[in-house]
Design a protein around this motif. Structure first.
Motif, PDB file in Angstrom:
ATOM      1  N   SER A 145     -10.728  -9.575  -6.048  1.00 34.65           N
ATOM      2  CA  SER A 145      -9.614  -8.644  -5.871  1.00 34.65           C
ATOM      3  C   SER A 145     -10.173  -7.346  -5.311  1.00 34.65           C
ATOM      4  N   SER A 146      -9.973  -7.116  -4.033  1.00 35.07           N
ATOM      5  CA  SER A 146     -10.616  -5.982  -3.373  1.00 35.07           C
ATOM      6  C   SER A 146      -9.952  -4.652  -3.709  1.00 35.07           C
ATOM      7  N   GLY A 147      -8.659  -4.675  -4.054  1.00 33.43           N
ATOM      8  CA  GLY A 147      -7.893  -3.446  -4.071  1.00 33.43           C
ATOM      9  C   GLY A 147      -7.666  -3.032  -2.622  1.00 33.43           C
ATOM     10  N   TRP A 148      -6.851  -2.024  -2.407  1.00 34.02           N
ATOM     11  CA  TRP A 148      -6.543  -1.606  -1.031  1.00 34.02           C
ATOM     12  C   TRP A 148      -7.730  -0.905  -0.401  1.00 34.02           C
ATOM     13  N   LYS A 149      -8.117  -1.366   0.786  1.00 35.27           N
ATOM     14  CA  LYS A 149      -9.213  -0.755   1.549  1.00 35.27           C
ATOM     15  C   LYS A 149      -8.742  -0.547   2.982  1.00 35.27           C
TER      16      LYS A 149
ATOM     17  N   THR B 247      -7.262 -11.206  -2.055  1.00 35.73           N
ATOM     18  CA  THR B 247      -7.447 -11.915  -3.320  1.00 35.73           C
ATOM     19  C   THR B 247      -8.100 -13.240  -2.963  1.00 35.73           C
TER      20      THR B 247
ATOM     21  N   HIS C 266       0.837  -1.198   0.000  1.00 31.81           N
ATOM     22  CA  HIS C 266       0.000   0.000   0.000  1.00 31.81           C
ATOM     23  C   HIS C 266       0.872   1.248   0.000  1.00 31.81           C
TER      24      HIS C 266
ATOM     25  N   TRP D 243      -4.649  -1.179   6.397  1.00 34.22           N
ATOM     26  CA  TRP D 243      -5.082  -1.364   5.015  1.00 34.22           C
ATOM     27  C   TRP D 243      -4.970  -2.840   4.668  1.00 34.22           C
ATOM     28  N   TYR D 244      -5.918  -3.342   3.867  1.00 33.21           N
ATOM     29  CA  TYR D 244      -5.873  -4.737   3.422  1.00 33.21           C
ATOM     30  C   TYR D 244      -6.232  -4.809   1.944  1.00 33.21           C
ATOM     31  N   ASN D 245      -5.763  -5.871   1.300  1.00 38.06           N
ATOM     32  CA  ASN D 245      -6.059  -6.139  -0.106  1.00 38.06           C
ATOM     33  C   ASN D 245      -6.199  -7.654  -0.228  1.00 38.06           C
TER      34      ASN D 245
ATOM     35  N   ARG E  74       1.964 -10.621   3.762  1.00 40.23           N
ATOM     36  CA  ARG E  74       1.021 -11.478   3.039  1.00 40.23           C
ATOM     37  C   ARG E  74       0.681 -12.654   3.936  1.00 40.23           C
TER      38      ARG E  74
ATOM     39  N   THR F 295      -4.178 -12.529   1.599  1.00 38.97           N
ATOM     40  CA  THR F 295      -4.484 -11.141   1.889  1.00 38.97           C
ATOM     41  C   THR F 295      -3.214 -10.384   2.222  1.00 38.97           C
TER      42      THR F 295
END
Length: 144
Positions: free
Chosen positions: A102-106, A69, A29, A65-67, A36, A136
């Motif tokens: 795939s969330s993208g960074w949230k 998959t 991020h 922040w998390y992303n 990971r 993640t």
């Protein structure tokens, strides 16, 4: 939080458990590194990283922040996070079980009380099915 951006290039100050935890040097991020949990090949069960901390004076929230998959469904695979207030003896789910391709960074934020002791646990769960490994990325964990 110590090493909340994982910029040491390792998981120092975090207690890891489960099938897979590592540091990645691409896709962070911010900065050079992210944690990971889970893997790009299937893993079996929870992969977790936890850190206990005392909320600093003047702080009112913890954030990260998390992303994720997750090519499966939330029935089988997910990312989640809990925040335990060790002082009050309560646990809050700050990231409900989440599974998207795939969330993208949230960003996730949760309220904290200055002076209280907390344990933040970040988790990625995979059911070990061969066709859909779930993992993640987590980054920029901070109290403010």
């Amino acid at each position: 939080m110590v090493n909340g951006g994982f910029e040491t290039g390792d998981l120092s100050s975090w207690t890891t458990s489960g099938a897979g935890s590592s540091i990645v040097s691409s896709g962070a991020h911010s900065g050079a590194y992210a944690a990971r949990l889970g893997g790009t090949t299937p893993t079996n069960g929870d992969s977790s990283a936890a850190q206990s901390f005392t909320a600093p004076s003047g702080s009112s929230k913890v954030s990260f922040w998390y992303n994720v998959t997750c090519p499966d469904t939330v029935t089988y695979d997910w990312a989640t996070a809990t925040l335990r207030d060790n002082t009050a003896g309560t646990t809050t789910t700050v990231l409900a079980k989440t599974c998207v391709s795939s969330s993208g960074w949230k960003q996730v934020t949760a309220s904290i009380t200055a002076g209280h002791s907390y344990t933040l646990t970040l988790t990625s769960h995979d059911d070990n099915y061969a066709g859909d490994p779930t993992y993640t990325l987590f980054d920029d964990v901070a109290a403010s």
